[in-house]
Design an enzyme around this catalytic site. Structure first.
Site, PDB file in Angstrom:
ATOM      1  N   GLU A  17       0.837  -1.202   0.000  1.00 27.87           N
ATOM      2  CA  GLU A  17       0.000   0.000   0.000  1.00 27.87           C
ATOM      3  C   GLU A  17       0.873   1.255   0.000  1.00 27.87           C
ATOM      4  O   GLU A  17       1.886   1.309   0.696  1.00 27.87           O
ATOM      5  CB  GLU A  17      -0.896   0.012   1.243  1.00 27.87           C
ATOM      6  CG  GLU A  17      -1.797   1.244   1.299  1.00 27.87           C
ATOM      7  CD  GLU A  17      -2.955   1.063   2.244  1.00 27.87           C
ATOM      8  OE1 GLU A  17      -3.770   0.154   2.009  1.00 27.87           O
ATOM      9  OE2 GLU A  17      -3.035   1.823   3.217  1.00 27.87           O
ATOM     10  N   THR A  48      -4.058   4.898  -1.317  1.00 27.15           N
ATOM     11  CA  THR A  48      -5.110   5.372  -0.414  1.00 27.15           C
ATOM     12  C   THR A  48      -5.726   6.690  -0.907  1.00 27.15           C
ATOM     13  O   THR A  48      -5.197   7.355  -1.798  1.00 27.15           O
ATOM     14  CB  THR A  48      -4.589   5.566   1.031  1.00 27.15           C
ATOM     15  OG1 THR A  48      -3.608   6.598   1.005  1.00 27.15           O
ATOM     16  CG2 THR A  48      -4.003   4.292   1.582  1.00 27.15           C
ATOM     17  N   ALA A  51      -6.366   9.335   3.330  1.00 25.73           N
ATOM     18  CA  ALA A  51      -6.287   8.772   4.684  1.00 25.73           C
ATOM     19  C   ALA A  51      -5.316   9.572   5.536  1.00 25.73           C
ATOM     20  O   ALA A  51      -4.348  10.127   5.024  1.00 25.73           O
ATOM     21  CB  ALA A  51      -5.857   7.314   4.620  1.00 25.73           C
ATOM     22  N   ARG A 107     -15.919   3.979   3.682  1.00 27.50           N
ATOM     23  CA  ARG A 107     -16.717   5.094   4.182  1.00 27.50           C
ATOM     24  C   ARG A 107     -15.832   6.305   4.444  1.00 27.50           C
ATOM     25  O   ARG A 107     -16.180   7.428   4.119  1.00 27.50           O
ATOM     26  CB  ARG A 107     -17.412   4.693   5.492  1.00 27.50           C
ATOM     27  CG  ARG A 107     -18.365   5.763   6.000  1.00 27.50           C
ATOM     28  CD  ARG A 107     -18.735   5.552   7.439  1.00 27.50           C
ATOM     29  NE  ARG A 107     -17.596   5.773   8.326  1.00 27.50           N
ATOM     30  CZ  ARG A 107     -17.658   5.690   9.640  1.00 27.50           C
ATOM     31  NH1 ARG A 107     -18.797   5.352  10.221  1.00 27.50           N
ATOM     32  NH2 ARG A 107     -16.583   5.907  10.383  1.00 27.50           N
ATOM     33  N   TYR A 148     -12.477  -5.627  10.045  1.00 27.19           N
ATOM     34  CA  TYR A 148     -11.774  -5.312  11.300  1.00 27.19           C
ATOM     35  C   TYR A 148     -11.735  -6.524  12.240  1.00 27.19           C
ATOM     36  O   TYR A 148     -12.698  -6.777  12.967  1.00 27.19           O
ATOM     37  CB  TYR A 148     -12.495  -4.124  11.984  1.00 27.19           C
ATOM     38  CG  TYR A 148     -12.552  -2.925  11.065  1.00 27.19           C
ATOM     39  CD1 TYR A 148     -11.563  -1.950  11.097  1.00 27.19           C
ATOM     40  CD2 TYR A 148     -13.557  -2.806  10.092  1.00 27.19           C
ATOM     41  CE1 TYR A 148     -11.581  -0.881  10.213  1.00 27.19           C
ATOM     42  CE2 TYR A 148     -13.581  -1.747   9.189  1.00 27.19           C
ATOM     43  CZ  TYR A 148     -12.589  -0.791   9.264  1.00 27.19           C
ATOM     44  OH  TYR A 148     -12.601   0.261   8.374  1.00 27.19           O
ATOM     45  N   LYS A 168     -22.382  -5.639   3.453  1.00 28.78           N
ATOM     46  CA  LYS A 168     -21.469  -4.959   2.517  1.00 28.78           C
ATOM     47  C   LYS A 168     -21.004  -5.945   1.435  1.00 28.78           C
ATOM     48  O   LYS A 168     -20.953  -5.599   0.253  1.00 28.78           O
ATOM     49  CB  LYS A 168     -20.284  -4.389   3.314  1.00 28.78           C
ATOM     50  CG  LYS A 168     -19.351  -3.518   2.530  1.00 28.78           C
ATOM     51  CD  LYS A 168     -18.530  -2.580   3.414  1.00 28.78           C
ATOM     52  CE  LYS A 168     -17.472  -3.237   4.243  1.00 28.78           C
ATOM     53  NZ  LYS A 168     -16.618  -2.273   4.960  1.00 28.78           N
ATOM     54  N   GLN A 215       5.844   5.435  15.519  1.00 28.56           N
ATOM     55  CA  GLN A 215       4.738   4.884  14.735  1.00 28.56           C
ATOM     56  C   GLN A 215       3.771   4.078  15.618  1.00 28.56           C
ATOM     57  O   GLN A 215       2.608   3.942  15.292  1.00 28.56           O
ATOM     58  CB  GLN A 215       5.356   3.915  13.724  1.00 28.56           C
ATOM     59  CG  GLN A 215       4.928   4.078  12.288  1.00 28.56           C
ATOM     60  CD  GLN A 215       5.616   2.986  11.466  1.00 28.56           C
ATOM     61  OE1 GLN A 215       6.810   2.742  11.615  1.00 28.56           O
ATOM     62  NE2 GLN A 215       4.859   2.329  10.630  1.00 28.56           N
TER      63      GLN A 215
HETATM   64  P1  FAD Z   1     -18.214   0.907   7.046  1.00 24.83           P
HETATM   65  O1  FAD Z   1     -18.176  -0.398   6.350  1.00 24.83           O
HETATM   66  O2  FAD Z   1     -19.308   1.833   6.691  1.00 24.83           O
HETATM   67  O3  FAD Z   1     -18.241   0.603   8.617  1.00 24.83           O
HETATM   68  C1  FAD Z   1     -18.087   1.655   9.571  1.00 24.83           C
HETATM   69  C2  FAD Z   1     -18.911   1.360  10.820  1.00 24.83           C
HETATM   70  O4  FAD Z   1     -20.317   1.427  10.510  1.00 24.83           O
HETATM   71  C3  FAD Z   1     -18.690  -0.044  11.393  1.00 24.83           C
HETATM   72  O5  FAD Z   1     -18.819   0.054  12.788  1.00 24.83           O
HETATM   73  C4  FAD Z   1     -19.837  -0.851  10.816  1.00 24.83           C
HETATM   74  O6  FAD Z   1     -20.169  -1.970  11.622  1.00 24.83           O
HETATM   75  C5  FAD Z   1     -20.960   0.186  10.787  1.00 24.83           C
HETATM   76  N1  FAD Z   1     -21.941  -0.029   9.711  1.00 24.83           N
HETATM   77  C6  FAD Z   1     -21.688  -0.416   8.445  1.00 24.83           C
HETATM   78  N2  FAD Z   1     -22.833  -0.428   7.722  1.00 24.83           N
HETATM   79  C7  FAD Z   1     -23.822  -0.040   8.562  1.00 24.83           C
HETATM   80  C8  FAD Z   1     -25.229   0.156   8.421  1.00 24.83           C
HETATM   81  N3  FAD Z   1     -25.843  -0.070   7.257  1.00 24.83           N
HETATM   82  N4  FAD Z   1     -25.919   0.587   9.487  1.00 24.83           N
HETATM   83  C9  FAD Z   1     -25.330   0.815  10.700  1.00 24.83           C
HETATM   84  N5  FAD Z   1     -23.997   0.639  10.886  1.00 24.83           N
HETATM   85  C10 FAD Z   1     -23.260   0.217   9.847  1.00 24.83           C
HETATM   86  N6  FAD Z   1      -9.705   5.827   5.179  1.00 24.83           N
HETATM   87  C11 FAD Z   1      -9.502   6.827   4.286  1.00 24.83           C
HETATM   88  O7  FAD Z   1      -9.905   7.968   4.517  1.00 24.83           O
HETATM   89  N7  FAD Z   1      -8.845   6.581   3.096  1.00 24.83           N
HETATM   90  C12 FAD Z   1      -8.368   5.351   2.775  1.00 24.83           C
HETATM   91  O8  FAD Z   1      -7.770   5.162   1.706  1.00 24.83           O
HETATM   92  C13 FAD Z   1      -8.565   4.279   3.701  1.00 24.83           C
HETATM   93  N8  FAD Z   1      -8.146   3.011   3.420  1.00 24.83           N
HETATM   94  C14 FAD Z   1      -8.413   1.990   4.305  1.00 24.83           C
HETATM   95  C15 FAD Z   1      -8.055   0.669   3.972  1.00 24.83           C
HETATM   96  C16 FAD Z   1      -8.295  -0.366   4.849  1.00 24.83           C
HETATM   97  C17 FAD Z   1      -7.900  -1.771   4.489  1.00 24.83           C
HETATM   98  C18 FAD Z   1      -8.933  -0.115   6.104  1.00 24.83           C
HETATM   99  C19 FAD Z   1      -9.175  -1.240   7.078  1.00 24.83           C
HETATM  100  C20 FAD Z   1      -9.320   1.180   6.431  1.00 24.83           C
HETATM  101  C21 FAD Z   1      -9.080   2.241   5.549  1.00 24.83           C
HETATM  102  N9  FAD Z   1      -9.472   3.559   5.824  1.00 24.83           N
HETATM  103  C22 FAD Z   1      -9.257   4.566   4.915  1.00 24.83           C
HETATM  104  C23 FAD Z   1     -10.120   3.862   7.106  1.00 24.83           C
HETATM  105  C24 FAD Z   1     -11.660   3.737   7.013  1.00 24.83           C
HETATM  106  O9  FAD Z   1     -12.178   4.769   6.210  1.00 24.83           O
HETATM  107  C25 FAD Z   1     -12.206   3.834   8.444  1.00 24.83           C
HETATM  108  O10 FAD Z   1     -11.839   2.708   9.197  1.00 24.83           O
HETATM  109  C26 FAD Z   1     -13.686   4.145   8.593  1.00 24.83           C
HETATM  110  O11 FAD Z   1     -13.933   4.511   9.940  1.00 24.83           O
HETATM  111  C27 FAD Z   1     -14.617   2.989   8.259  1.00 24.83           C
HETATM  112  O12 FAD Z   1     -14.615   2.696   6.928  1.00 24.83           O
HETATM  113  P2  FAD Z   1     -15.392   1.399   6.372  1.00 24.83           P
HETATM  114  O13 FAD Z   1     -15.323   1.457   4.920  1.00 24.83           O
HETATM  115  O14 FAD Z   1     -14.917   0.175   7.068  1.00 24.83           O
HETATM  116  O15 FAD Z   1     -16.878   1.731   6.881  1.00 24.83           O
END
Ligand code: FAD
Length: 292
Positions: A17, A48, A51, A107, A148, A168, A215
């Site tokens: 990454e 990314t 982020a 998200r 997660y 999802k 870190q």
């Molecule tokens: P979601 O899948 O939406 O989940 C977030 C929370 O909402 C979880 O608690 C889930 O259980 C809950 N949830 C999901 N769907 C629903 C629903 N329908 N109703 C109620 N609750 C729900 N961030 C950046 O800004 N840029 C990046 O490039 C980036 N890359 C990442 C890559 C990886 C591999 C990971 C693990 C994280 C990355 N992140 C990045 C961070 C990420 O944006 C955050 O962790 C964010 O808080 C959650 O994103 P998500 O896509 O998992 O969200």
């Protein structure tokens, strides 16, 4: 090439990454670091999207350059939180026009202001909404999502987090990449639970090599990951010596990857943080193992 096709192989797939520059002036140095990593010919590279407070302006430029110049498949990250439909649709069209067929649908993190605001009018409240938008775009994307092993910090419990994850995946995720973790047993336990919940897509294990003591705090803050005593001892002993800490951090990450592969986890994504030397050392440490 679609990433899902690489993930179905039995051999160890190692991917890296990178993140886009935070400022315009840093563009050339970041581009050059990502090119050094691309020369290692990993299975794929992800770029990314904003982020850690960075800009998202160059995600596509970096991803397109890696793909076109080095022939390495790229995964462009995209976040949707608080964005309008118009902005997201425009981004999706730009990704498609750049010839990138792999998208990580996220998200994005909520800022404190967002957390306290009225979110009812938002077009995208969760990553699942973006997955649906990508599928409805009609483009033939391979879509990844985040997961997660130690539950998402906002989740009430793991059962609910996995239920949401299943939604999802059912909306159209082809694979999932995990948040960083430092204890492989947490991943094995998570894998058991998600398979039991009917999530069958390939899982890519996210490994973060911690190469300096500063870190550690940032990684825990970002991910909420548990640091095993074995890892804490290593930071205590080597944290004040940058060269020793780097060597120990790379060895720890290598050890995690070997254990994962020995337990049939074949897809590993290294959070290489624009550090070609770290990516190169990890790959070299695994040279005979990758060939198996
Ligand atoms: P979601 O899948 O939406 O989940 C977030 C929370 O909402 C979880 O608690 C889930 O259980 C809950 N949830 C999901 N769907 C629903 C629903 N329908 N109703 C109620 N609750 C729900 N961030 C950046 O800004 N840029 C990046 O490039 C980036 N890359 C990442 C890559 C990886 C591999 C990971 C693990 C994280 C990355 N992140 C990045 C961070 C990420 O944006 C955050 O962790 C964010 O808080 C959650 O994103 P998500 O896509 O998992 O969200």
């Amino acid at each position: 090439m679609k990433i899902i096709d690489l993930l179905r192989e039995d051999r160890l797939s190692l991917s890296f990454e990178v993140f886009p520059p935070k400022t315009d002036t840093a563009f050339e140095s970041v581009k050059s670091a990502t090119e050094e990593i691309a020369k290692l010919k990993p299975a794929f590279m992800s770029v990314t999207y904003g982020a850690g407070g960075g800009t998202s302006k160059y995600t596509l430029d970096i991803a397109k350059n890696i793909k076109d110049t080095y022939g390495v498949s790229t995964l462009a990250h995209l976040t949707c939180v608080s964005s309008t439909k118009e902005t997201v649709r425009k981004k999706i069209e730009e990704i498609r026009a750049a010839g990138i067929c792999n998208v990580m649908a996220l998200r994005g993190d909520l800022t404190p202001e967002m957390e306290n605001s009225d979110r009812s009018g938002w077009s995208y409240r969760h990553a699942v909404d973006l997955v649906r938008e990508l599928r409805e775009s009609g483009a033939d994307f391979c879509i990844g999502g985040a997961c997660y092993p130690e539950i998402h910090p906002e989740s009430v419990n793991q059962k609910d987090d996995i239920l949401r994850l299943k939604e999802k995946v059912d909306a159209g995720c082809d694979f999932l990449t995990t948040q960083m973790f430092f204890d492989n047993n947490l991943l094995y336990n998570f894998m058991y639970k998600i398979r039991e919940a009917g999530i069958t897509v390939p899982i890519v294990a996210g490994i973060m090599p911690i190469t300096n003591a500063n870190q550690v705090e940032r990684a825990i803050k970002l991910s909420g990951s548990h640091m095993p005593q074995r890892f804490k001892s290593l930071v205590d002993k080597f944290g004040t010596s940058p060269a020793a800490m780097k060597q120990a951090g790379i060895a720890y990450a290598t050890d995690q990857i070997i254990d994962l592969y020995a337990n049939n986890i074949t897809n590993v994504h290294v959070y290489s943080m624009n550090k070609p030397d770290v990516a190169e050392k990890i790959q070299a440490n695994l040279s005979h193992i990758i060939g198996l």
